[in-house]
Design a protein around this motif. Structure first.
Motif, PDB file in Angstrom:
ATOM      1  N   ILE A 113      -8.587 -58.145  20.761  1.00  0.00           N
ATOM      2  CA  ILE A 113      -9.970 -58.041  21.198  1.00  0.00           C
ATOM      3  C   ILE A 113      -9.710 -58.136  22.851  1.00  0.00           C
ATOM      4  O   ILE A 113      -9.119 -58.981  23.480  1.00  0.00           O
ATOM      5  CB  ILE A 113     -10.898 -59.277  20.893  1.00  0.00           C
ATOM      6  CG1 ILE A 113     -10.919 -59.355  19.181  1.00  0.00           C
ATOM      7  CG2 ILE A 113     -12.438 -58.937  21.327  1.00  0.00           C
ATOM      8  CD1 ILE A 113     -11.596 -60.209  18.666  1.00  0.00           C
ATOM      9  N   ILE A 114     -10.392 -57.007  23.435  1.00  0.00           N
ATOM     10  CA  ILE A 114     -10.094 -56.894  24.871  1.00  0.00           C
ATOM     11  C   ILE A 114     -11.220 -57.015  25.767  1.00  0.00           C
ATOM     12  O   ILE A 114     -12.357 -56.572  25.344  1.00  0.00           O
ATOM     13  CB  ILE A 114      -9.167 -55.674  25.222  1.00  0.00           C
ATOM     14  CG1 ILE A 114      -8.049 -55.740  24.580  1.00  0.00           C
ATOM     15  CG2 ILE A 114      -9.097 -55.538  26.637  1.00  0.00           C
ATOM     16  CD1 ILE A 114      -7.286 -54.454  24.282  1.00  0.00           C
ATOM     17  N   TYR A 115     -11.546 -57.839  26.792  1.00  0.00           N
ATOM     18  CA  TYR A 115     -12.454 -57.970  27.267  1.00  0.00           C
ATOM     19  C   TYR A 115     -12.092 -57.384  28.835  1.00  0.00           C
ATOM     20  O   TYR A 115     -11.224 -57.571  29.332  1.00  0.00           O
ATOM     21  CB  TYR A 115     -12.936 -59.681  27.628  1.00  0.00           C
ATOM     22  CG  TYR A 115     -13.116 -60.335  26.272  1.00  0.00           C
ATOM     23  CD1 TYR A 115     -14.488 -60.250  25.934  1.00  0.00           C
ATOM     24  CD2 TYR A 115     -12.203 -60.784  25.512  1.00  0.00           C
ATOM     25  CE1 TYR A 115     -14.843 -60.985  24.663  1.00  0.00           C
ATOM     26  CE2 TYR A 115     -12.659 -61.293  24.362  1.00  0.00           C
ATOM     27  CZ  TYR A 115     -13.815 -61.461  23.771  1.00  0.00           C
ATOM     28  OH  TYR A 115     -14.283 -61.783  22.694  1.00  0.00           O
ATOM     29  N   ASN A 116     -13.206 -56.962  29.345  1.00  0.00           N
ATOM     30  CA  ASN A 116     -13.313 -56.302  30.736  1.00  0.00           C
ATOM     31  C   ASN A 116     -13.976 -57.108  31.691  1.00  0.00           C
ATOM     32  O   ASN A 116     -15.220 -56.992  31.564  1.00  0.00           O
ATOM     33  CB  ASN A 116     -13.796 -54.592  30.563  1.00  0.00           C
ATOM     34  CG  ASN A 116     -13.211 -53.974  31.351  1.00  0.00           C
ATOM     35  OD1 ASN A 116     -12.506 -54.372  32.479  1.00  0.00           O
ATOM     36  ND2 ASN A 116     -13.063 -52.562  30.906  1.00  0.00           N
ATOM     37  N   VAL A 117     -13.478 -57.707  32.415  1.00  0.00           N
ATOM     38  CA  VAL A 117     -14.367 -58.857  33.341  1.00  0.00           C
ATOM     39  C   VAL A 117     -14.008 -58.648  34.794  1.00  0.00           C
ATOM     40  O   VAL A 117     -12.846 -58.059  35.115  1.00  0.00           O
ATOM     41  CB  VAL A 117     -13.856 -60.336  33.128  1.00  0.00           C
ATOM     42  CG1 VAL A 117     -14.575 -60.623  31.846  1.00  0.00           C
ATOM     43  CG2 VAL A 117     -12.463 -60.482  33.019  1.00  0.00           C
ATOM     44  N   LEU A 118     -14.882 -58.832  35.618  1.00  0.00           N
ATOM     45  CA  LEU A 118     -14.675 -58.530  37.034  1.00  0.00           C
ATOM     46  C   LEU A 118     -14.113 -59.705  37.556  1.00  0.00           C
ATOM     47  O   LEU A 118     -14.823 -60.941  37.327  1.00  0.00           O
ATOM     48  CB  LEU A 118     -16.216 -58.566  37.659  1.00  0.00           C
ATOM     49  CG  LEU A 118     -16.075 -57.776  39.050  1.00  0.00           C
ATOM     50  CD1 LEU A 118     -15.770 -56.397  39.017  1.00  0.00           C
ATOM     51  CD2 LEU A 118     -17.600 -57.906  39.664  1.00  0.00           C
ATOM     52  N   SER A 119     -12.742 -59.790  37.860  1.00  0.00           N
ATOM     53  CA  SER A 119     -12.336 -61.108  38.285  1.00  0.00           C
ATOM     54  C   SER A 119     -12.931 -61.377  39.498  1.00  0.00           C
ATOM     55  O   SER A 119     -12.873 -60.788  40.584  1.00  0.00           O
ATOM     56  CB  SER A 119     -10.767 -60.951  38.538  1.00  0.00           C
ATOM     57  OG  SER A 119     -10.392 -60.015  39.190  1.00  0.00           O
ATOM     58  N   LYS A 120     -13.642 -62.566  39.506  1.00  0.00           N
ATOM     59  CA  LYS A 120     -14.436 -62.940  40.962  1.00  0.00           C
ATOM     60  C   LYS A 120     -13.625 -63.796  41.801  1.00  0.00           C
ATOM     61  O   LYS A 120     -13.554 -65.055  41.818  1.00  0.00           O
ATOM     62  CB  LYS A 120     -15.426 -63.806  40.586  1.00  0.00           C
ATOM     63  CG  LYS A 120     -16.654 -63.091  40.020  1.00  0.00           C
ATOM     64  CD  LYS A 120     -17.674 -63.821  39.308  1.00  0.00           C
ATOM     65  CE  LYS A 120     -18.580 -63.066  38.190  1.00  0.00           C
ATOM     66  NZ  LYS A 120     -19.330 -63.539  37.313  1.00  0.00           N
ATOM     67  N   ASN A 121     -12.666 -63.147  42.509  1.00  0.00           N
ATOM     68  CA  ASN A 121     -11.957 -63.491  43.454  1.00  0.00           C
ATOM     69  C   ASN A 121     -12.290 -63.573  45.047  1.00  0.00           C
ATOM     70  O   ASN A 121     -12.938 -62.381  45.159  1.00  0.00           O
ATOM     71  CB  ASN A 121     -10.518 -62.761  43.391  1.00  0.00           C
ATOM     72  CG  ASN A 121      -9.470 -63.885  43.864  1.00  0.00           C
ATOM     73  OD1 ASN A 121      -9.538 -64.536  44.923  1.00  0.00           O
ATOM     74  ND2 ASN A 121      -8.390 -63.905  43.169  1.00  0.00           N
ATOM     75  N   SER A 122     -12.266 -64.256  45.694  1.00  0.00           N
ATOM     76  CA  SER A 122     -12.726 -64.351  47.026  1.00  0.00           C
ATOM     77  C   SER A 122     -12.373 -63.310  47.797  1.00  0.00           C
ATOM     78  O   SER A 122     -12.754 -62.451  48.694  1.00  0.00           O
ATOM     79  CB  SER A 122     -12.640 -65.585  47.705  1.00  0.00           C
ATOM     80  OG  SER A 122     -11.371 -65.927  47.785  1.00  0.00           O
ATOM     81  N   ASP A 123     -11.024 -63.113  47.532  1.00  0.00           N
ATOM     82  CA  ASP A 123     -10.217 -61.802  48.203  1.00  0.00           C
ATOM     83  C   ASP A 123     -10.552 -60.603  47.831  1.00  0.00           C
ATOM     84  O   ASP A 123     -10.649 -60.060  46.636  1.00  0.00           O
ATOM     85  CB  ASP A 123      -8.767 -62.002  47.867  1.00  0.00           C
ATOM     86  CG  ASP A 123      -7.883 -61.469  48.957  1.00  0.00           C
ATOM     87  OD1 ASP A 123      -8.498 -60.765  49.979  1.00  0.00           O
ATOM     88  OD2 ASP A 123      -6.585 -61.338  48.980  1.00  0.00           O
ATOM     89  N   LEU A 124     -11.324 -59.648  48.595  1.00  0.00           N
ATOM     90  CA  LEU A 124     -11.798 -58.435  48.226  1.00  0.00           C
ATOM     91  C   LEU A 124     -10.636 -57.575  47.583  1.00  0.00           C
ATOM     92  O   LEU A 124     -10.977 -57.104  46.520  1.00  0.00           O
ATOM     93  CB  LEU A 124     -12.525 -57.652  49.714  1.00  0.00           C
ATOM     94  CG  LEU A 124     -13.054 -56.275  49.057  1.00  0.00           C
ATOM     95  CD1 LEU A 124     -14.375 -56.586  48.475  1.00  0.00           C
ATOM     96  CD2 LEU A 124     -13.165 -55.434  50.512  1.00  0.00           C
ATOM     97  N   GLU A 125      -9.484 -57.435  48.021  1.00  0.00           N
ATOM     98  CA  GLU A 125      -8.475 -56.664  47.183  1.00  0.00           C
ATOM     99  C   GLU A 125      -8.462 -56.892  45.762  1.00  0.00           C
ATOM    100  O   GLU A 125      -8.186 -56.000  45.000  1.00  0.00           O
ATOM    101  CB  GLU A 125      -7.255 -56.731  47.768  1.00  0.00           C
ATOM    102  CG  GLU A 125      -6.868 -55.753  49.239  1.00  0.00           C
ATOM    103  CD  GLU A 125      -7.743 -56.055  50.380  1.00  0.00           C
ATOM    104  OE1 GLU A 125      -8.180 -55.278  51.023  1.00  0.00           O
ATOM    105  OE2 GLU A 125      -7.860 -57.383  50.575  1.00  0.00           O
TER     106      GLU A 125
END
Lengths: 378, 309
Positions: free
Chosen positions: B104-116
């Motif tokens: 089961i694979i989740y596609n998440v936006l990793s919320k990192n402060s670093d834009l890159e």
């Protein structure tokens, strides 16, 4: 009333059911008669019914007909249901609408008493590895959680810890007072009977003092807490499991061990030594009551004798034991609670198991600690 | 002016980045729909990818060869007859149970402060570190069948717990947020009540408030309308639609309620207890119109067959 007649050269048996066919104790007899009648006529090929005189009926007629029908099926006899009342026909059709699924019925193995007890032992042995694995995993998780607590990666909030501490301290005081005082009283009584023979009543104080402070205070407090708080922990966690509350914690990424088990273990291990001191005092008070009112000892005399005979070592051993008991009782309660299955009856079983496990653990730990103290010469 | 320009720059950059990653994701082989309804490509950002999983309790297989994708912003319905493993599938999706086989694979936006590093990221739930699992689960909001509110805490404390576990907000801020979430589900003023003091429907709504506490990307509902009267059930549906609109969450719902399925569902999977696998996949309304499978039609029409429609 059931009458039988044969028509068509004994080829067809007509069962006449008249008046009432209502559930009562004679159902079995009716059925047996009918089967006997059918078997006594080997040449019949079909069974018909006559229910024109039937007044009222209930489910018992369905089971009656069902048995006859399966008998017919077995012996290749045609079962003609057209002359049965419409309701009966429809109900029979309804019951047969969904045939029994293969493999659904639970097979009950008929075993003798001896065989089933042997089987039960075998099952326990087979499950032993799994239960000990579960227990070890639980201990491991608790240890890791404790390490996280010590290293400051996890904090227990006071709002969670304090209610648990209150529940297992102040609320437990009355019962601890009563039991410990009575245990002191009993010890003094039993001791006095012997000691009076030698005129050594005063040693009742030593007997009660040492016994309470070294072992009995801790053990009695432990047993009470196993019955009271250990069971409560198991029931609380078990109910949370049944109610999906533990799942709700897990899916939030909150470890149930950190959030539920650790505060309980911590609370009880802090409180148990305090309860032990209190139980010691109450026990000595009980002994003193016997000493003063039955043996005519002076209060100061009793107090001094107690103080002289009890060493500080004994006191520390008692405190240490109660600390261990606190951890054991809390762990037993939480373990059984977390293992609880998803039903209301499982919660009760978990509470029972928690008390049993808790008390066994206390007794075993007492034995181990006593032997160790002996070896070390304390 | 300079600020505005800079802001624009970052925004464009992030949009470009997003398009890039979306295309990357587009290349992943998405299992073919059994009953295909082609949505416009712009709507298809896979959010949860279930790859050929088998669910089992010990040797007893519940469902096998499940293969479907939940796209971002979908209200995905898991349906099927009683005992076919709908709730079990949900337990797998939220990480409570490990599939016997498959991923089961989740596609998440990793919320990192670093834009890159602020980019889409695929996480295979059962093949990643515990820390990553925990971060992923933070993005889950789950409404359990019975509400599963923590009975030793008040409603406000129930909602506050996830916030306390994952944020550094002060307790007054947390309480304010908890009150807001309660107000959103129509329970303003019930902060100090214990779950045992309110009705079943209110408990469900409070459970919803708790599920929304962290504004999760994924919301999972286990039979949200079971045990509610028709009007309350309808209100809950409206609430779910509103949530998707406002928060843009992906919502997975296990339900029996036909009315609510058609009202809110945008995609679905139909589990069959006999063949132990999925037999249909697509928008419930579309399935009703075009499915050839008698079992699916029977289910969607309460066993009355196609002519009723």
């Amino acid at each position: 009333m059931i009458n039988y007649k044969t028509v068509n050269d004994n080829k067809c048996l007509v069962i006449e059911i008249s008046e009432d066919f209502i559930i009562d104790n004679s159902d079995n007899i009716k059925l047996k008669d009918a089967i006997n009648k059918i078997e006594s006529l080997p040449e019949i090929a079909e069974i018909d019914f006559d229910t024109t005189a039937l007044k009222s009926w209930d489910s018992s007629i369905l089971t009656f007909l069902n048995h006859i029908k399966s008998h017919c099926l077995k012996h290749n006899i045609a079962f003609i249901k057209d002359s049965l009342p419409g309701g009966v026909q429809r109900l029979i059709a309804l019951a047969e609408a969904v045939p029994e699924r293969k493999g659904v019925r639970k097979t009950e193995v008929n075993r003798s008493y001896l065989a089933s007890s042997v089987a039960a032992i075998g099952e326990k042995v087979v499950n032993f590895t799994k239960t000990s694995k579960d227990m070890l995993a639980f201990l491991g998780e608790t240890t890791i959680a404790f390490a996280r607590l010590i290293t400051g990666r996890y904090k227990i909030r006071g709002s969670i810890l304090m209610p648990i501490i209150r529940e297992c301290s102040v609320d437990a005081l009355p019962i601890v007072s009563l039991i410990s005082c009575l245990v002191g009283l009993i010890l003094a009584f039993v001791g006095a009977v012997q000691l009076v023979i030698f005129g050594a009543q005063i040693y009742v104080a030593s007997l009660v003092g040492i016994a309470m402070i070294r072992v009995m205070g801790a053990v009695m407090a432990g047993v009470i807490m196993a019955g009271r708080t250990g069971a409560a922990f198991a029931a609380q966690l078990g109910t949370m499991e049944v109610n999906e509350e533990i799942d709700a914690l897990k899916t939030l990424g909150i470890s149930p061990v950190e959030f539920l088990v650790l505060p309980r273990v911590l609370a009880l291990s802090i409180i148990m030594p305090l309860l032990c001191v209190y139980a010691d005092l109450m026990g000595i008070l009980g002994g003193m009551i016997v000493g003063v009112f039955m043996l005519d000892l002076n209060v100061m005399e009793y107090y001094n004798m107690t103080r002289d005979s009890v060493s500080l070592n004994s006191f520390w051993i008692g405190i240490f034991q109660s600390f261990v008991f606190g951890i054991l009782v809390a762990l037993a309660g939480c373990l059984r609670g977390m293992q609880c299955k998803r039903s209301a009856s499982a919660v009760g079983e978990a509470a029972t198991a928690a008390v049993v496990t808790g008390i066994v653990a206390i007794v075993v730990a007492t034995a181990v600690i006593t032997v160790l103290c002996n070896v070390m010469g304390i | 002016m300079l600020w505005g320009f800079k802001h624009l720059d970052i925004k464009t950059a992030s949009i470009t980045l997003k398009n890039l990653t979306e295309r990357e994701i587009g290349d992943i082989k998405v299992p073919p729909d059994l009953t295909v309804k082609n949505l416009p490509d712009s709507m298809k950002t896979p959010h949860i990818i279930v790859k050929n999983i088998t669910m089992a309790y010990g040797d007893l297989v519940i469902q096998q060869n499940l293969d479907f994708t939940v796209n971002k912003g979908d209200i995905f319905i898991i349906m099927g007859g009683s005992g076919c493993g709908k709730s079990t599938l949900l337990r797998h999706l939220v990480g409570l149970q490990k599939p016997a086989k498959g991923d089961i694979i989740y596609n998440v936006l990793s919320k990192n402060s670093d834009l890159e590093q602020n980019r889409q990221k695929e996480i295979n739930f059962w093949n990643t570190s515990a820390e990553e699992q925990r971060l992923l689960m933070k993005n889950f909001g789950i409404l359990y069948q019975s509400g599963a509110l923590w009975s030793s805490m008040t409603l406000a404390e129930n909602i506050a717990l996830p916030l306390e576990a994952y944020t550094d907000l002060s307790s007054s801020q947390i309480m304010e947020l908890a009150s807001l979430k309660l107000a959103l589900v129509g329970l303003a003023g019930f902060e100090g009540y214990y779950p045992s003091e309110i009705s079943g429907g209110m408990r469900k709504r409070a459970g919803l408030a708790r599920a929304m506490a962290l504004d999760p990307d994924f919301l999972f509902f286990d039979e949200p309308s079971a045990g509610l009267d028709p009007v309350s059930a309808r209100l809950l549906d409206d609430l779910i639609l509103e949530l998707r609109q406002s928060f843009g969450s992906t919502i997975v719902v296990v339900t029996h309620e036909l009315a609510s399925m058609f009202a809110i569902g945008t995609n679905s999977v139909f589990l069959d207890p006999v063949t132990k696998t999925m037999i249909a996949h697509g928008d419930p309304k579309y399935l009703l119109e075009s499915s050839k499978d008698e079992r699916v039609i029977n289910f969607l029409t309460r066993g009355e067959g196609k002519q009723i429609v």
